[in-house]
Design a protein around this motif. Structure first.
Motif, short mmCIF file in Angstrom:
data_model
loop_
_atom_site.label_atom_id
_atom_site.label_comp_id
_atom_site.label_asym_id
_atom_site.label_seq_id
_atom_site.Cartn_x
_atom_site.Cartn_y
_atom_site.Cartn_z
N ILE A 32 -22.18 3.05 0.48
CA ILE A 32 -22.96 4.13 1.37
C ILE A 32 -22.10 4.98 2.01
O ILE A 32 -22.12 6.17 1.64
N ARG A 239 -27.94 3.68 5.19
CA ARG A 239 -28.61 4.08 4.16
C ARG A 239 -29.68 5.22 4.54
O ARG A 239 -29.88 6.36 3.79
N ARG A 242 -27.34 8.23 5.22
CA ARG A 242 -26.86 9.17 4.29
C ARG A 242 -28.09 9.86 3.51
O ARG A 242 -28.08 11.13 3.07
N GLU A 243 -29.22 9.28 3.39
CA GLU A 243 -30.34 9.71 2.54
C GLU A 243 -30.96 11.06 3.26
O GLU A 243 -31.26 12.10 2.94
#
Length: 259
Positions: A32, A239, A242-243
Protein backbone atom coordinates in the motif's frame (compact mmCIF):
# COMPACT_ATOMS: atom_id res chain seq x y z
CA UNK A 1 -5.97 23.14 -19.91
CA UNK A 2 -5.23 20.11 -17.80
CA UNK A 3 -5.05 20.46 -14.04
CA UNK A 4 -1.55 19.90 -12.63
CA UNK A 5 -0.89 16.34 -11.52
CA UNK A 6 -0.81 16.00 -7.74
CA UNK A 7 1.20 13.31 -6.00
CA UNK A 8 2.12 12.55 -2.41
CA UNK A 9 4.25 9.93 -0.71
CA UNK A 10 2.66 7.45 1.68
CA UNK A 11 5.04 6.39 4.43
CA UNK A 12 4.54 4.00 7.34
CA UNK A 13 6.57 2.85 10.35
CA UNK A 14 7.40 -0.80 9.70
CA UNK A 15 9.57 -3.57 11.10
CA UNK A 16 8.58 -2.66 14.65
CA UNK A 17 8.42 -6.14 16.09
CA UNK A 18 11.19 -7.65 18.20
CA UNK A 19 12.06 -11.34 18.49
CA UNK A 20 8.82 -13.27 18.98
CA UNK A 21 6.84 -10.07 19.51
CA UNK A 22 5.03 -8.96 16.35
CA UNK A 23 3.52 -5.55 15.67
CA UNK A 24 1.54 -4.59 12.59
CA UNK A 25 1.19 -6.30 9.22
CA UNK A 26 4.35 -5.29 7.39
CA UNK A 27 3.64 -7.46 4.36
CA UNK A 28 0.19 -5.98 3.74
CA UNK A 29 1.34 -2.41 4.27
CA UNK A 30 4.23 -2.83 1.85
CA UNK A 31 1.61 -3.36 -0.86
CA UNK A 32 0.00 0.00 0.00
CA UNK A 33 2.67 2.51 1.01
CA UNK A 34 5.38 4.00 -1.18
CA UNK A 35 8.03 4.50 1.53
CA UNK A 36 8.87 2.29 4.52
CA UNK A 37 10.31 3.78 7.72
CA UNK A 38 12.08 0.68 9.01
CA UNK A 39 12.93 0.39 12.71
CA UNK A 40 16.68 0.01 13.21
CA UNK A 41 16.85 -1.95 16.46
CA UNK A 42 16.94 0.82 19.07
CA UNK A 43 13.23 1.33 19.74
CA UNK A 44 12.06 -1.81 17.91
CA UNK A 45 13.19 -4.20 15.23
CA UNK A 46 15.93 -6.83 15.14
CA UNK A 47 18.32 -8.09 12.43
CA UNK A 48 15.95 -10.74 11.06
CA UNK A 49 13.03 -8.32 10.90
CA UNK A 50 15.18 -5.69 9.19
CA UNK A 51 16.36 -8.22 6.62
CA UNK A 52 12.81 -9.42 5.91
CA UNK A 53 11.27 -5.94 5.59
CA UNK A 54 14.08 -4.70 3.35
CA UNK A 55 13.75 -7.72 1.06
CA UNK A 56 9.98 -7.26 0.70
CA UNK A 57 10.31 -3.49 0.21
CA UNK A 58 12.72 -4.05 -2.68
CA UNK A 59 10.39 -6.62 -4.22
CA UNK A 60 7.50 -4.13 -4.08
CA UNK A 61 9.49 -1.07 -5.25
CA UNK A 62 9.09 0.69 -1.90
CA UNK A 63 11.75 3.18 -0.76
CA UNK A 64 13.59 2.14 2.43
CA UNK A 65 14.02 4.77 5.14
CA UNK A 66 15.97 4.47 8.40
CA UNK A 67 13.56 5.02 11.29
CA UNK A 68 16.01 6.12 13.99
CA UNK A 69 15.25 6.77 17.64
CA UNK A 70 16.45 6.87 21.22
CA UNK A 71 17.89 3.66 22.70
CA UNK A 72 14.62 2.64 24.38
CA UNK A 73 13.32 -0.83 23.56
CA UNK A 74 11.29 -1.02 26.78
CA UNK A 75 9.49 2.24 26.07
CA UNK A 76 9.18 1.75 22.30
CA UNK A 77 11.19 4.93 21.80
CA UNK A 78 8.39 7.10 23.15
CA UNK A 79 10.32 8.38 26.17
CA UNK A 80 12.71 11.33 25.99
CA UNK A 81 16.28 10.27 26.80
CA UNK A 82 18.74 12.85 28.09
CA UNK A 83 21.75 11.71 26.07
CA UNK A 84 24.78 13.86 25.19
CA UNK A 85 24.60 15.09 21.57
CA UNK A 86 27.87 13.42 20.52
CA UNK A 87 26.67 10.06 21.80
CA UNK A 88 23.26 10.53 20.17
CA UNK A 89 24.97 11.29 16.85
CA UNK A 90 26.98 8.06 17.10
CA UNK A 91 23.82 6.10 17.90
CA UNK A 92 22.05 7.52 14.85
CA UNK A 93 24.98 6.60 12.59
CA UNK A 94 24.92 3.09 14.10
CA UNK A 95 21.22 2.68 13.31
CA UNK A 96 21.45 3.97 9.74
CA UNK A 97 24.43 1.70 9.08
CA UNK A 98 22.69 -1.36 10.48
CA UNK A 99 19.65 -0.93 8.27
CA UNK A 100 21.76 0.02 5.26
CA UNK A 101 23.57 -3.30 5.52
CA UNK A 102 20.31 -5.23 5.17
CA UNK A 103 19.03 -2.88 2.45
CA UNK A 104 22.21 -3.58 0.47
CA UNK A 105 21.82 -7.33 0.94
CA UNK A 106 18.37 -6.92 -0.62
CA UNK A 107 19.83 -5.02 -3.57
CA UNK A 108 19.01 -1.49 -2.43
CA UNK A 109 20.20 1.19 0.02
CA UNK A 110 18.71 3.38 2.72
CA UNK A 111 17.07 6.21 0.77
CA UNK A 112 16.16 8.65 3.58
CA UNK A 113 16.09 9.12 7.36
CA UNK A 114 13.10 9.70 9.63
CA UNK A 115 13.34 10.06 13.43
CA UNK A 116 10.88 8.09 15.54
CA UNK A 117 8.64 8.79 18.52
CA UNK A 118 10.10 10.86 21.34
CA UNK A 119 13.12 11.81 19.23
CA UNK A 120 10.84 13.03 16.42
CA UNK A 121 8.88 15.19 18.86
CA UNK A 122 11.91 16.39 20.83
CA UNK A 123 13.74 17.77 17.81
CA UNK A 124 10.80 19.92 16.83
CA UNK A 125 12.28 22.28 19.46
CA UNK A 126 15.39 20.64 21.00
CA UNK A 127 18.36 22.31 19.29
CA UNK A 128 21.10 20.02 20.63
CA UNK A 129 19.41 16.75 19.75
CA UNK A 130 18.26 18.08 16.38
CA UNK A 131 21.82 19.14 15.65
CA UNK A 132 23.08 15.70 16.66
CA UNK A 133 20.78 13.94 14.20
CA UNK A 134 21.77 16.39 11.46
CA UNK A 135 25.47 15.74 12.18
CA UNK A 136 24.90 11.99 12.04
CA UNK A 137 23.15 12.08 8.66
CA UNK A 138 25.78 14.41 7.20
CA UNK A 139 28.55 12.14 8.45
CA UNK A 140 26.95 8.98 7.06
CA UNK A 141 25.69 10.28 3.72
CA UNK A 142 24.89 13.96 3.08
CA UNK A 143 22.83 12.94 0.04
CA UNK A 144 20.19 11.30 2.25
CA UNK A 145 16.94 13.31 2.47
CA UNK A 146 15.42 13.72 5.93
CA UNK A 147 11.76 13.61 6.89
CA UNK A 148 10.19 15.75 9.60
CA UNK A 149 7.52 18.11 10.88
CA UNK A 150 7.08 21.39 8.97
CA UNK A 151 8.50 24.33 10.90
CA UNK A 152 10.63 22.14 13.18
CA UNK A 153 14.11 23.04 14.41
CA UNK A 154 15.17 19.69 12.95
CA UNK A 155 14.25 20.58 9.37
CA UNK A 156 15.65 24.11 9.74
CA UNK A 157 19.05 22.88 10.94
CA UNK A 158 19.06 20.11 8.33
CA UNK A 159 18.39 22.63 5.56
CA UNK A 160 21.09 24.96 6.87
CA UNK A 161 23.50 22.02 6.82
CA UNK A 162 22.74 21.36 3.15
CA UNK A 163 20.54 18.29 3.61
CA UNK A 164 17.43 17.76 1.49
CA UNK A 165 14.41 18.23 3.76
CA UNK A 166 10.97 16.71 3.26
CA UNK A 167 7.97 18.01 5.19
CA UNK A 168 5.62 15.36 6.53
CA UNK A 169 2.01 15.30 7.70
CA UNK A 170 0.12 12.63 9.64
CA UNK A 171 -3.06 11.02 8.39
CA UNK A 172 -4.27 9.75 11.76
CA UNK A 173 -2.91 12.23 14.31
CA UNK A 174 -4.60 15.32 15.72
CA UNK A 175 -2.84 18.68 15.37
CA UNK A 176 -2.52 21.63 17.72
CA UNK A 177 -3.33 25.10 16.33
CA UNK A 178 0.46 25.64 16.10
CA UNK A 179 0.84 22.71 13.69
CA UNK A 180 2.48 20.28 16.15
CA UNK A 181 1.11 16.85 17.01
CA UNK A 182 -1.22 16.48 19.99
CA UNK A 183 0.68 14.29 22.51
CA UNK A 184 -0.50 10.68 22.55
CA UNK A 185 -1.26 11.02 26.26
CA UNK A 186 -4.05 13.51 25.46
CA UNK A 187 -7.62 12.45 24.53
CA UNK A 188 -8.29 12.48 20.79
CA UNK A 189 -4.61 12.47 19.83
CA UNK A 190 -5.08 9.51 17.46
CA UNK A 191 -7.90 9.35 14.91
CA UNK A 192 -9.57 6.00 14.21
CA UNK A 193 -12.29 6.53 11.57
CA UNK A 194 -10.83 5.40 8.20
CA UNK A 195 -13.21 7.61 6.19
CA UNK A 196 -12.38 10.70 8.23
CA UNK A 197 -8.66 9.97 8.03
CA UNK A 198 -8.80 9.43 4.26
CA UNK A 199 -10.85 12.58 3.69
CA UNK A 200 -8.48 14.68 5.78
CA UNK A 201 -5.46 13.26 3.95
CA UNK A 202 -6.90 14.42 0.63
CA UNK A 203 -7.34 17.90 2.10
CA UNK A 204 -3.72 18.01 3.26
CA UNK A 205 -2.45 16.67 -0.08
CA UNK A 206 -4.32 19.47 -1.86
CA UNK A 207 -3.07 22.15 0.54
CA UNK A 208 -6.56 22.69 1.93
CA UNK A 209 -7.16 23.52 5.62
CA UNK A 210 -8.00 20.85 8.18
CA UNK A 211 -9.41 21.29 11.67
CA UNK A 212 -6.95 21.50 14.55
CA UNK A 213 -7.88 19.94 17.89
CA UNK A 214 -9.52 23.19 19.06
CA UNK A 215 -11.63 23.49 15.91
CA UNK A 216 -9.53 26.20 14.27
CA UNK A 217 -8.38 25.80 10.67
CA UNK A 218 -4.81 24.78 9.89
CA UNK A 219 -2.95 24.28 6.61
CA UNK A 220 -0.29 21.55 6.72
CA UNK A 221 1.91 21.52 3.62
CA UNK A 222 3.80 18.28 3.11
CA UNK A 223 5.32 16.01 0.46
CA UNK A 224 4.78 12.85 2.47
CA UNK A 225 1.95 11.58 4.68
CA UNK A 226 2.44 9.04 7.46
CA UNK A 227 -0.11 6.28 7.96
CA UNK A 228 0.75 4.48 11.18
CA UNK A 229 1.29 0.75 10.96
CA UNK A 230 0.75 -0.02 14.64
CA UNK A 231 -2.78 1.35 15.10
CA UNK A 232 -5.87 -0.92 15.22
CA UNK A 233 -7.16 -1.41 11.67
CA UNK A 234 -3.95 0.07 10.24
CA UNK A 235 -4.10 -1.88 6.97
CA UNK A 236 -7.74 -0.96 6.31
CA UNK A 237 -7.01 2.68 7.11
CA UNK A 238 -3.93 2.81 4.88
CA UNK A 239 -5.86 1.19 2.04
CA UNK A 240 -8.73 3.68 2.45
CA UNK A 241 -6.24 6.56 2.38
CA UNK A 242 -4.60 5.32 -0.82
CA UNK A 243 -7.89 4.58 -2.60
CA UNK A 244 -9.40 7.92 -1.62
CA UNK A 245 -6.33 9.84 -2.78
CA UNK A 246 -6.44 8.10 -6.15
CA UNK A 247 -10.20 8.71 -6.46
CA UNK A 248 -9.55 12.44 -5.96
CA UNK A 249 -6.76 12.63 -8.53
CA UNK A 250 -3.79 12.41 -6.15
CA UNK A 251 -1.17 9.83 -7.12
CA UNK A 252 0.73 8.00 -4.33
CA UNK A 253 4.42 8.15 -5.23
CA UNK A 254 7.67 8.08 -3.22
CA UNK A 255 9.30 11.46 -2.61
CA UNK A 256 12.65 9.80 -3.35
CA UNK A 257 13.30 6.94 -5.74
CA UNK A 258 14.39 3.68 -4.10
CA UNK A 259 18.20 3.54 -4.22
Amino acid sequence: MHEPTLSIDLNSDLGEGFGRWELGDDDALLSIVTSANVACGFHAGDPSIMRRVCRTAVERGVAIGAQVGYRDLAGFGRRFIEVPPDILADEIVYQIGALDAFARLAGSQVAYVKPHGALYNAIVHHEDHAGAVVAAVRAYDPALPVLGLPGSVWLRLASEAGLTTVAECFADRAYTPEGTLVPRSHPGAVLHDPEEIARRTVQMARGEPIKAVDGSLLVVRARSVCVHGDSPGAVETARAVRETLVAHGVTPAPFVEPR
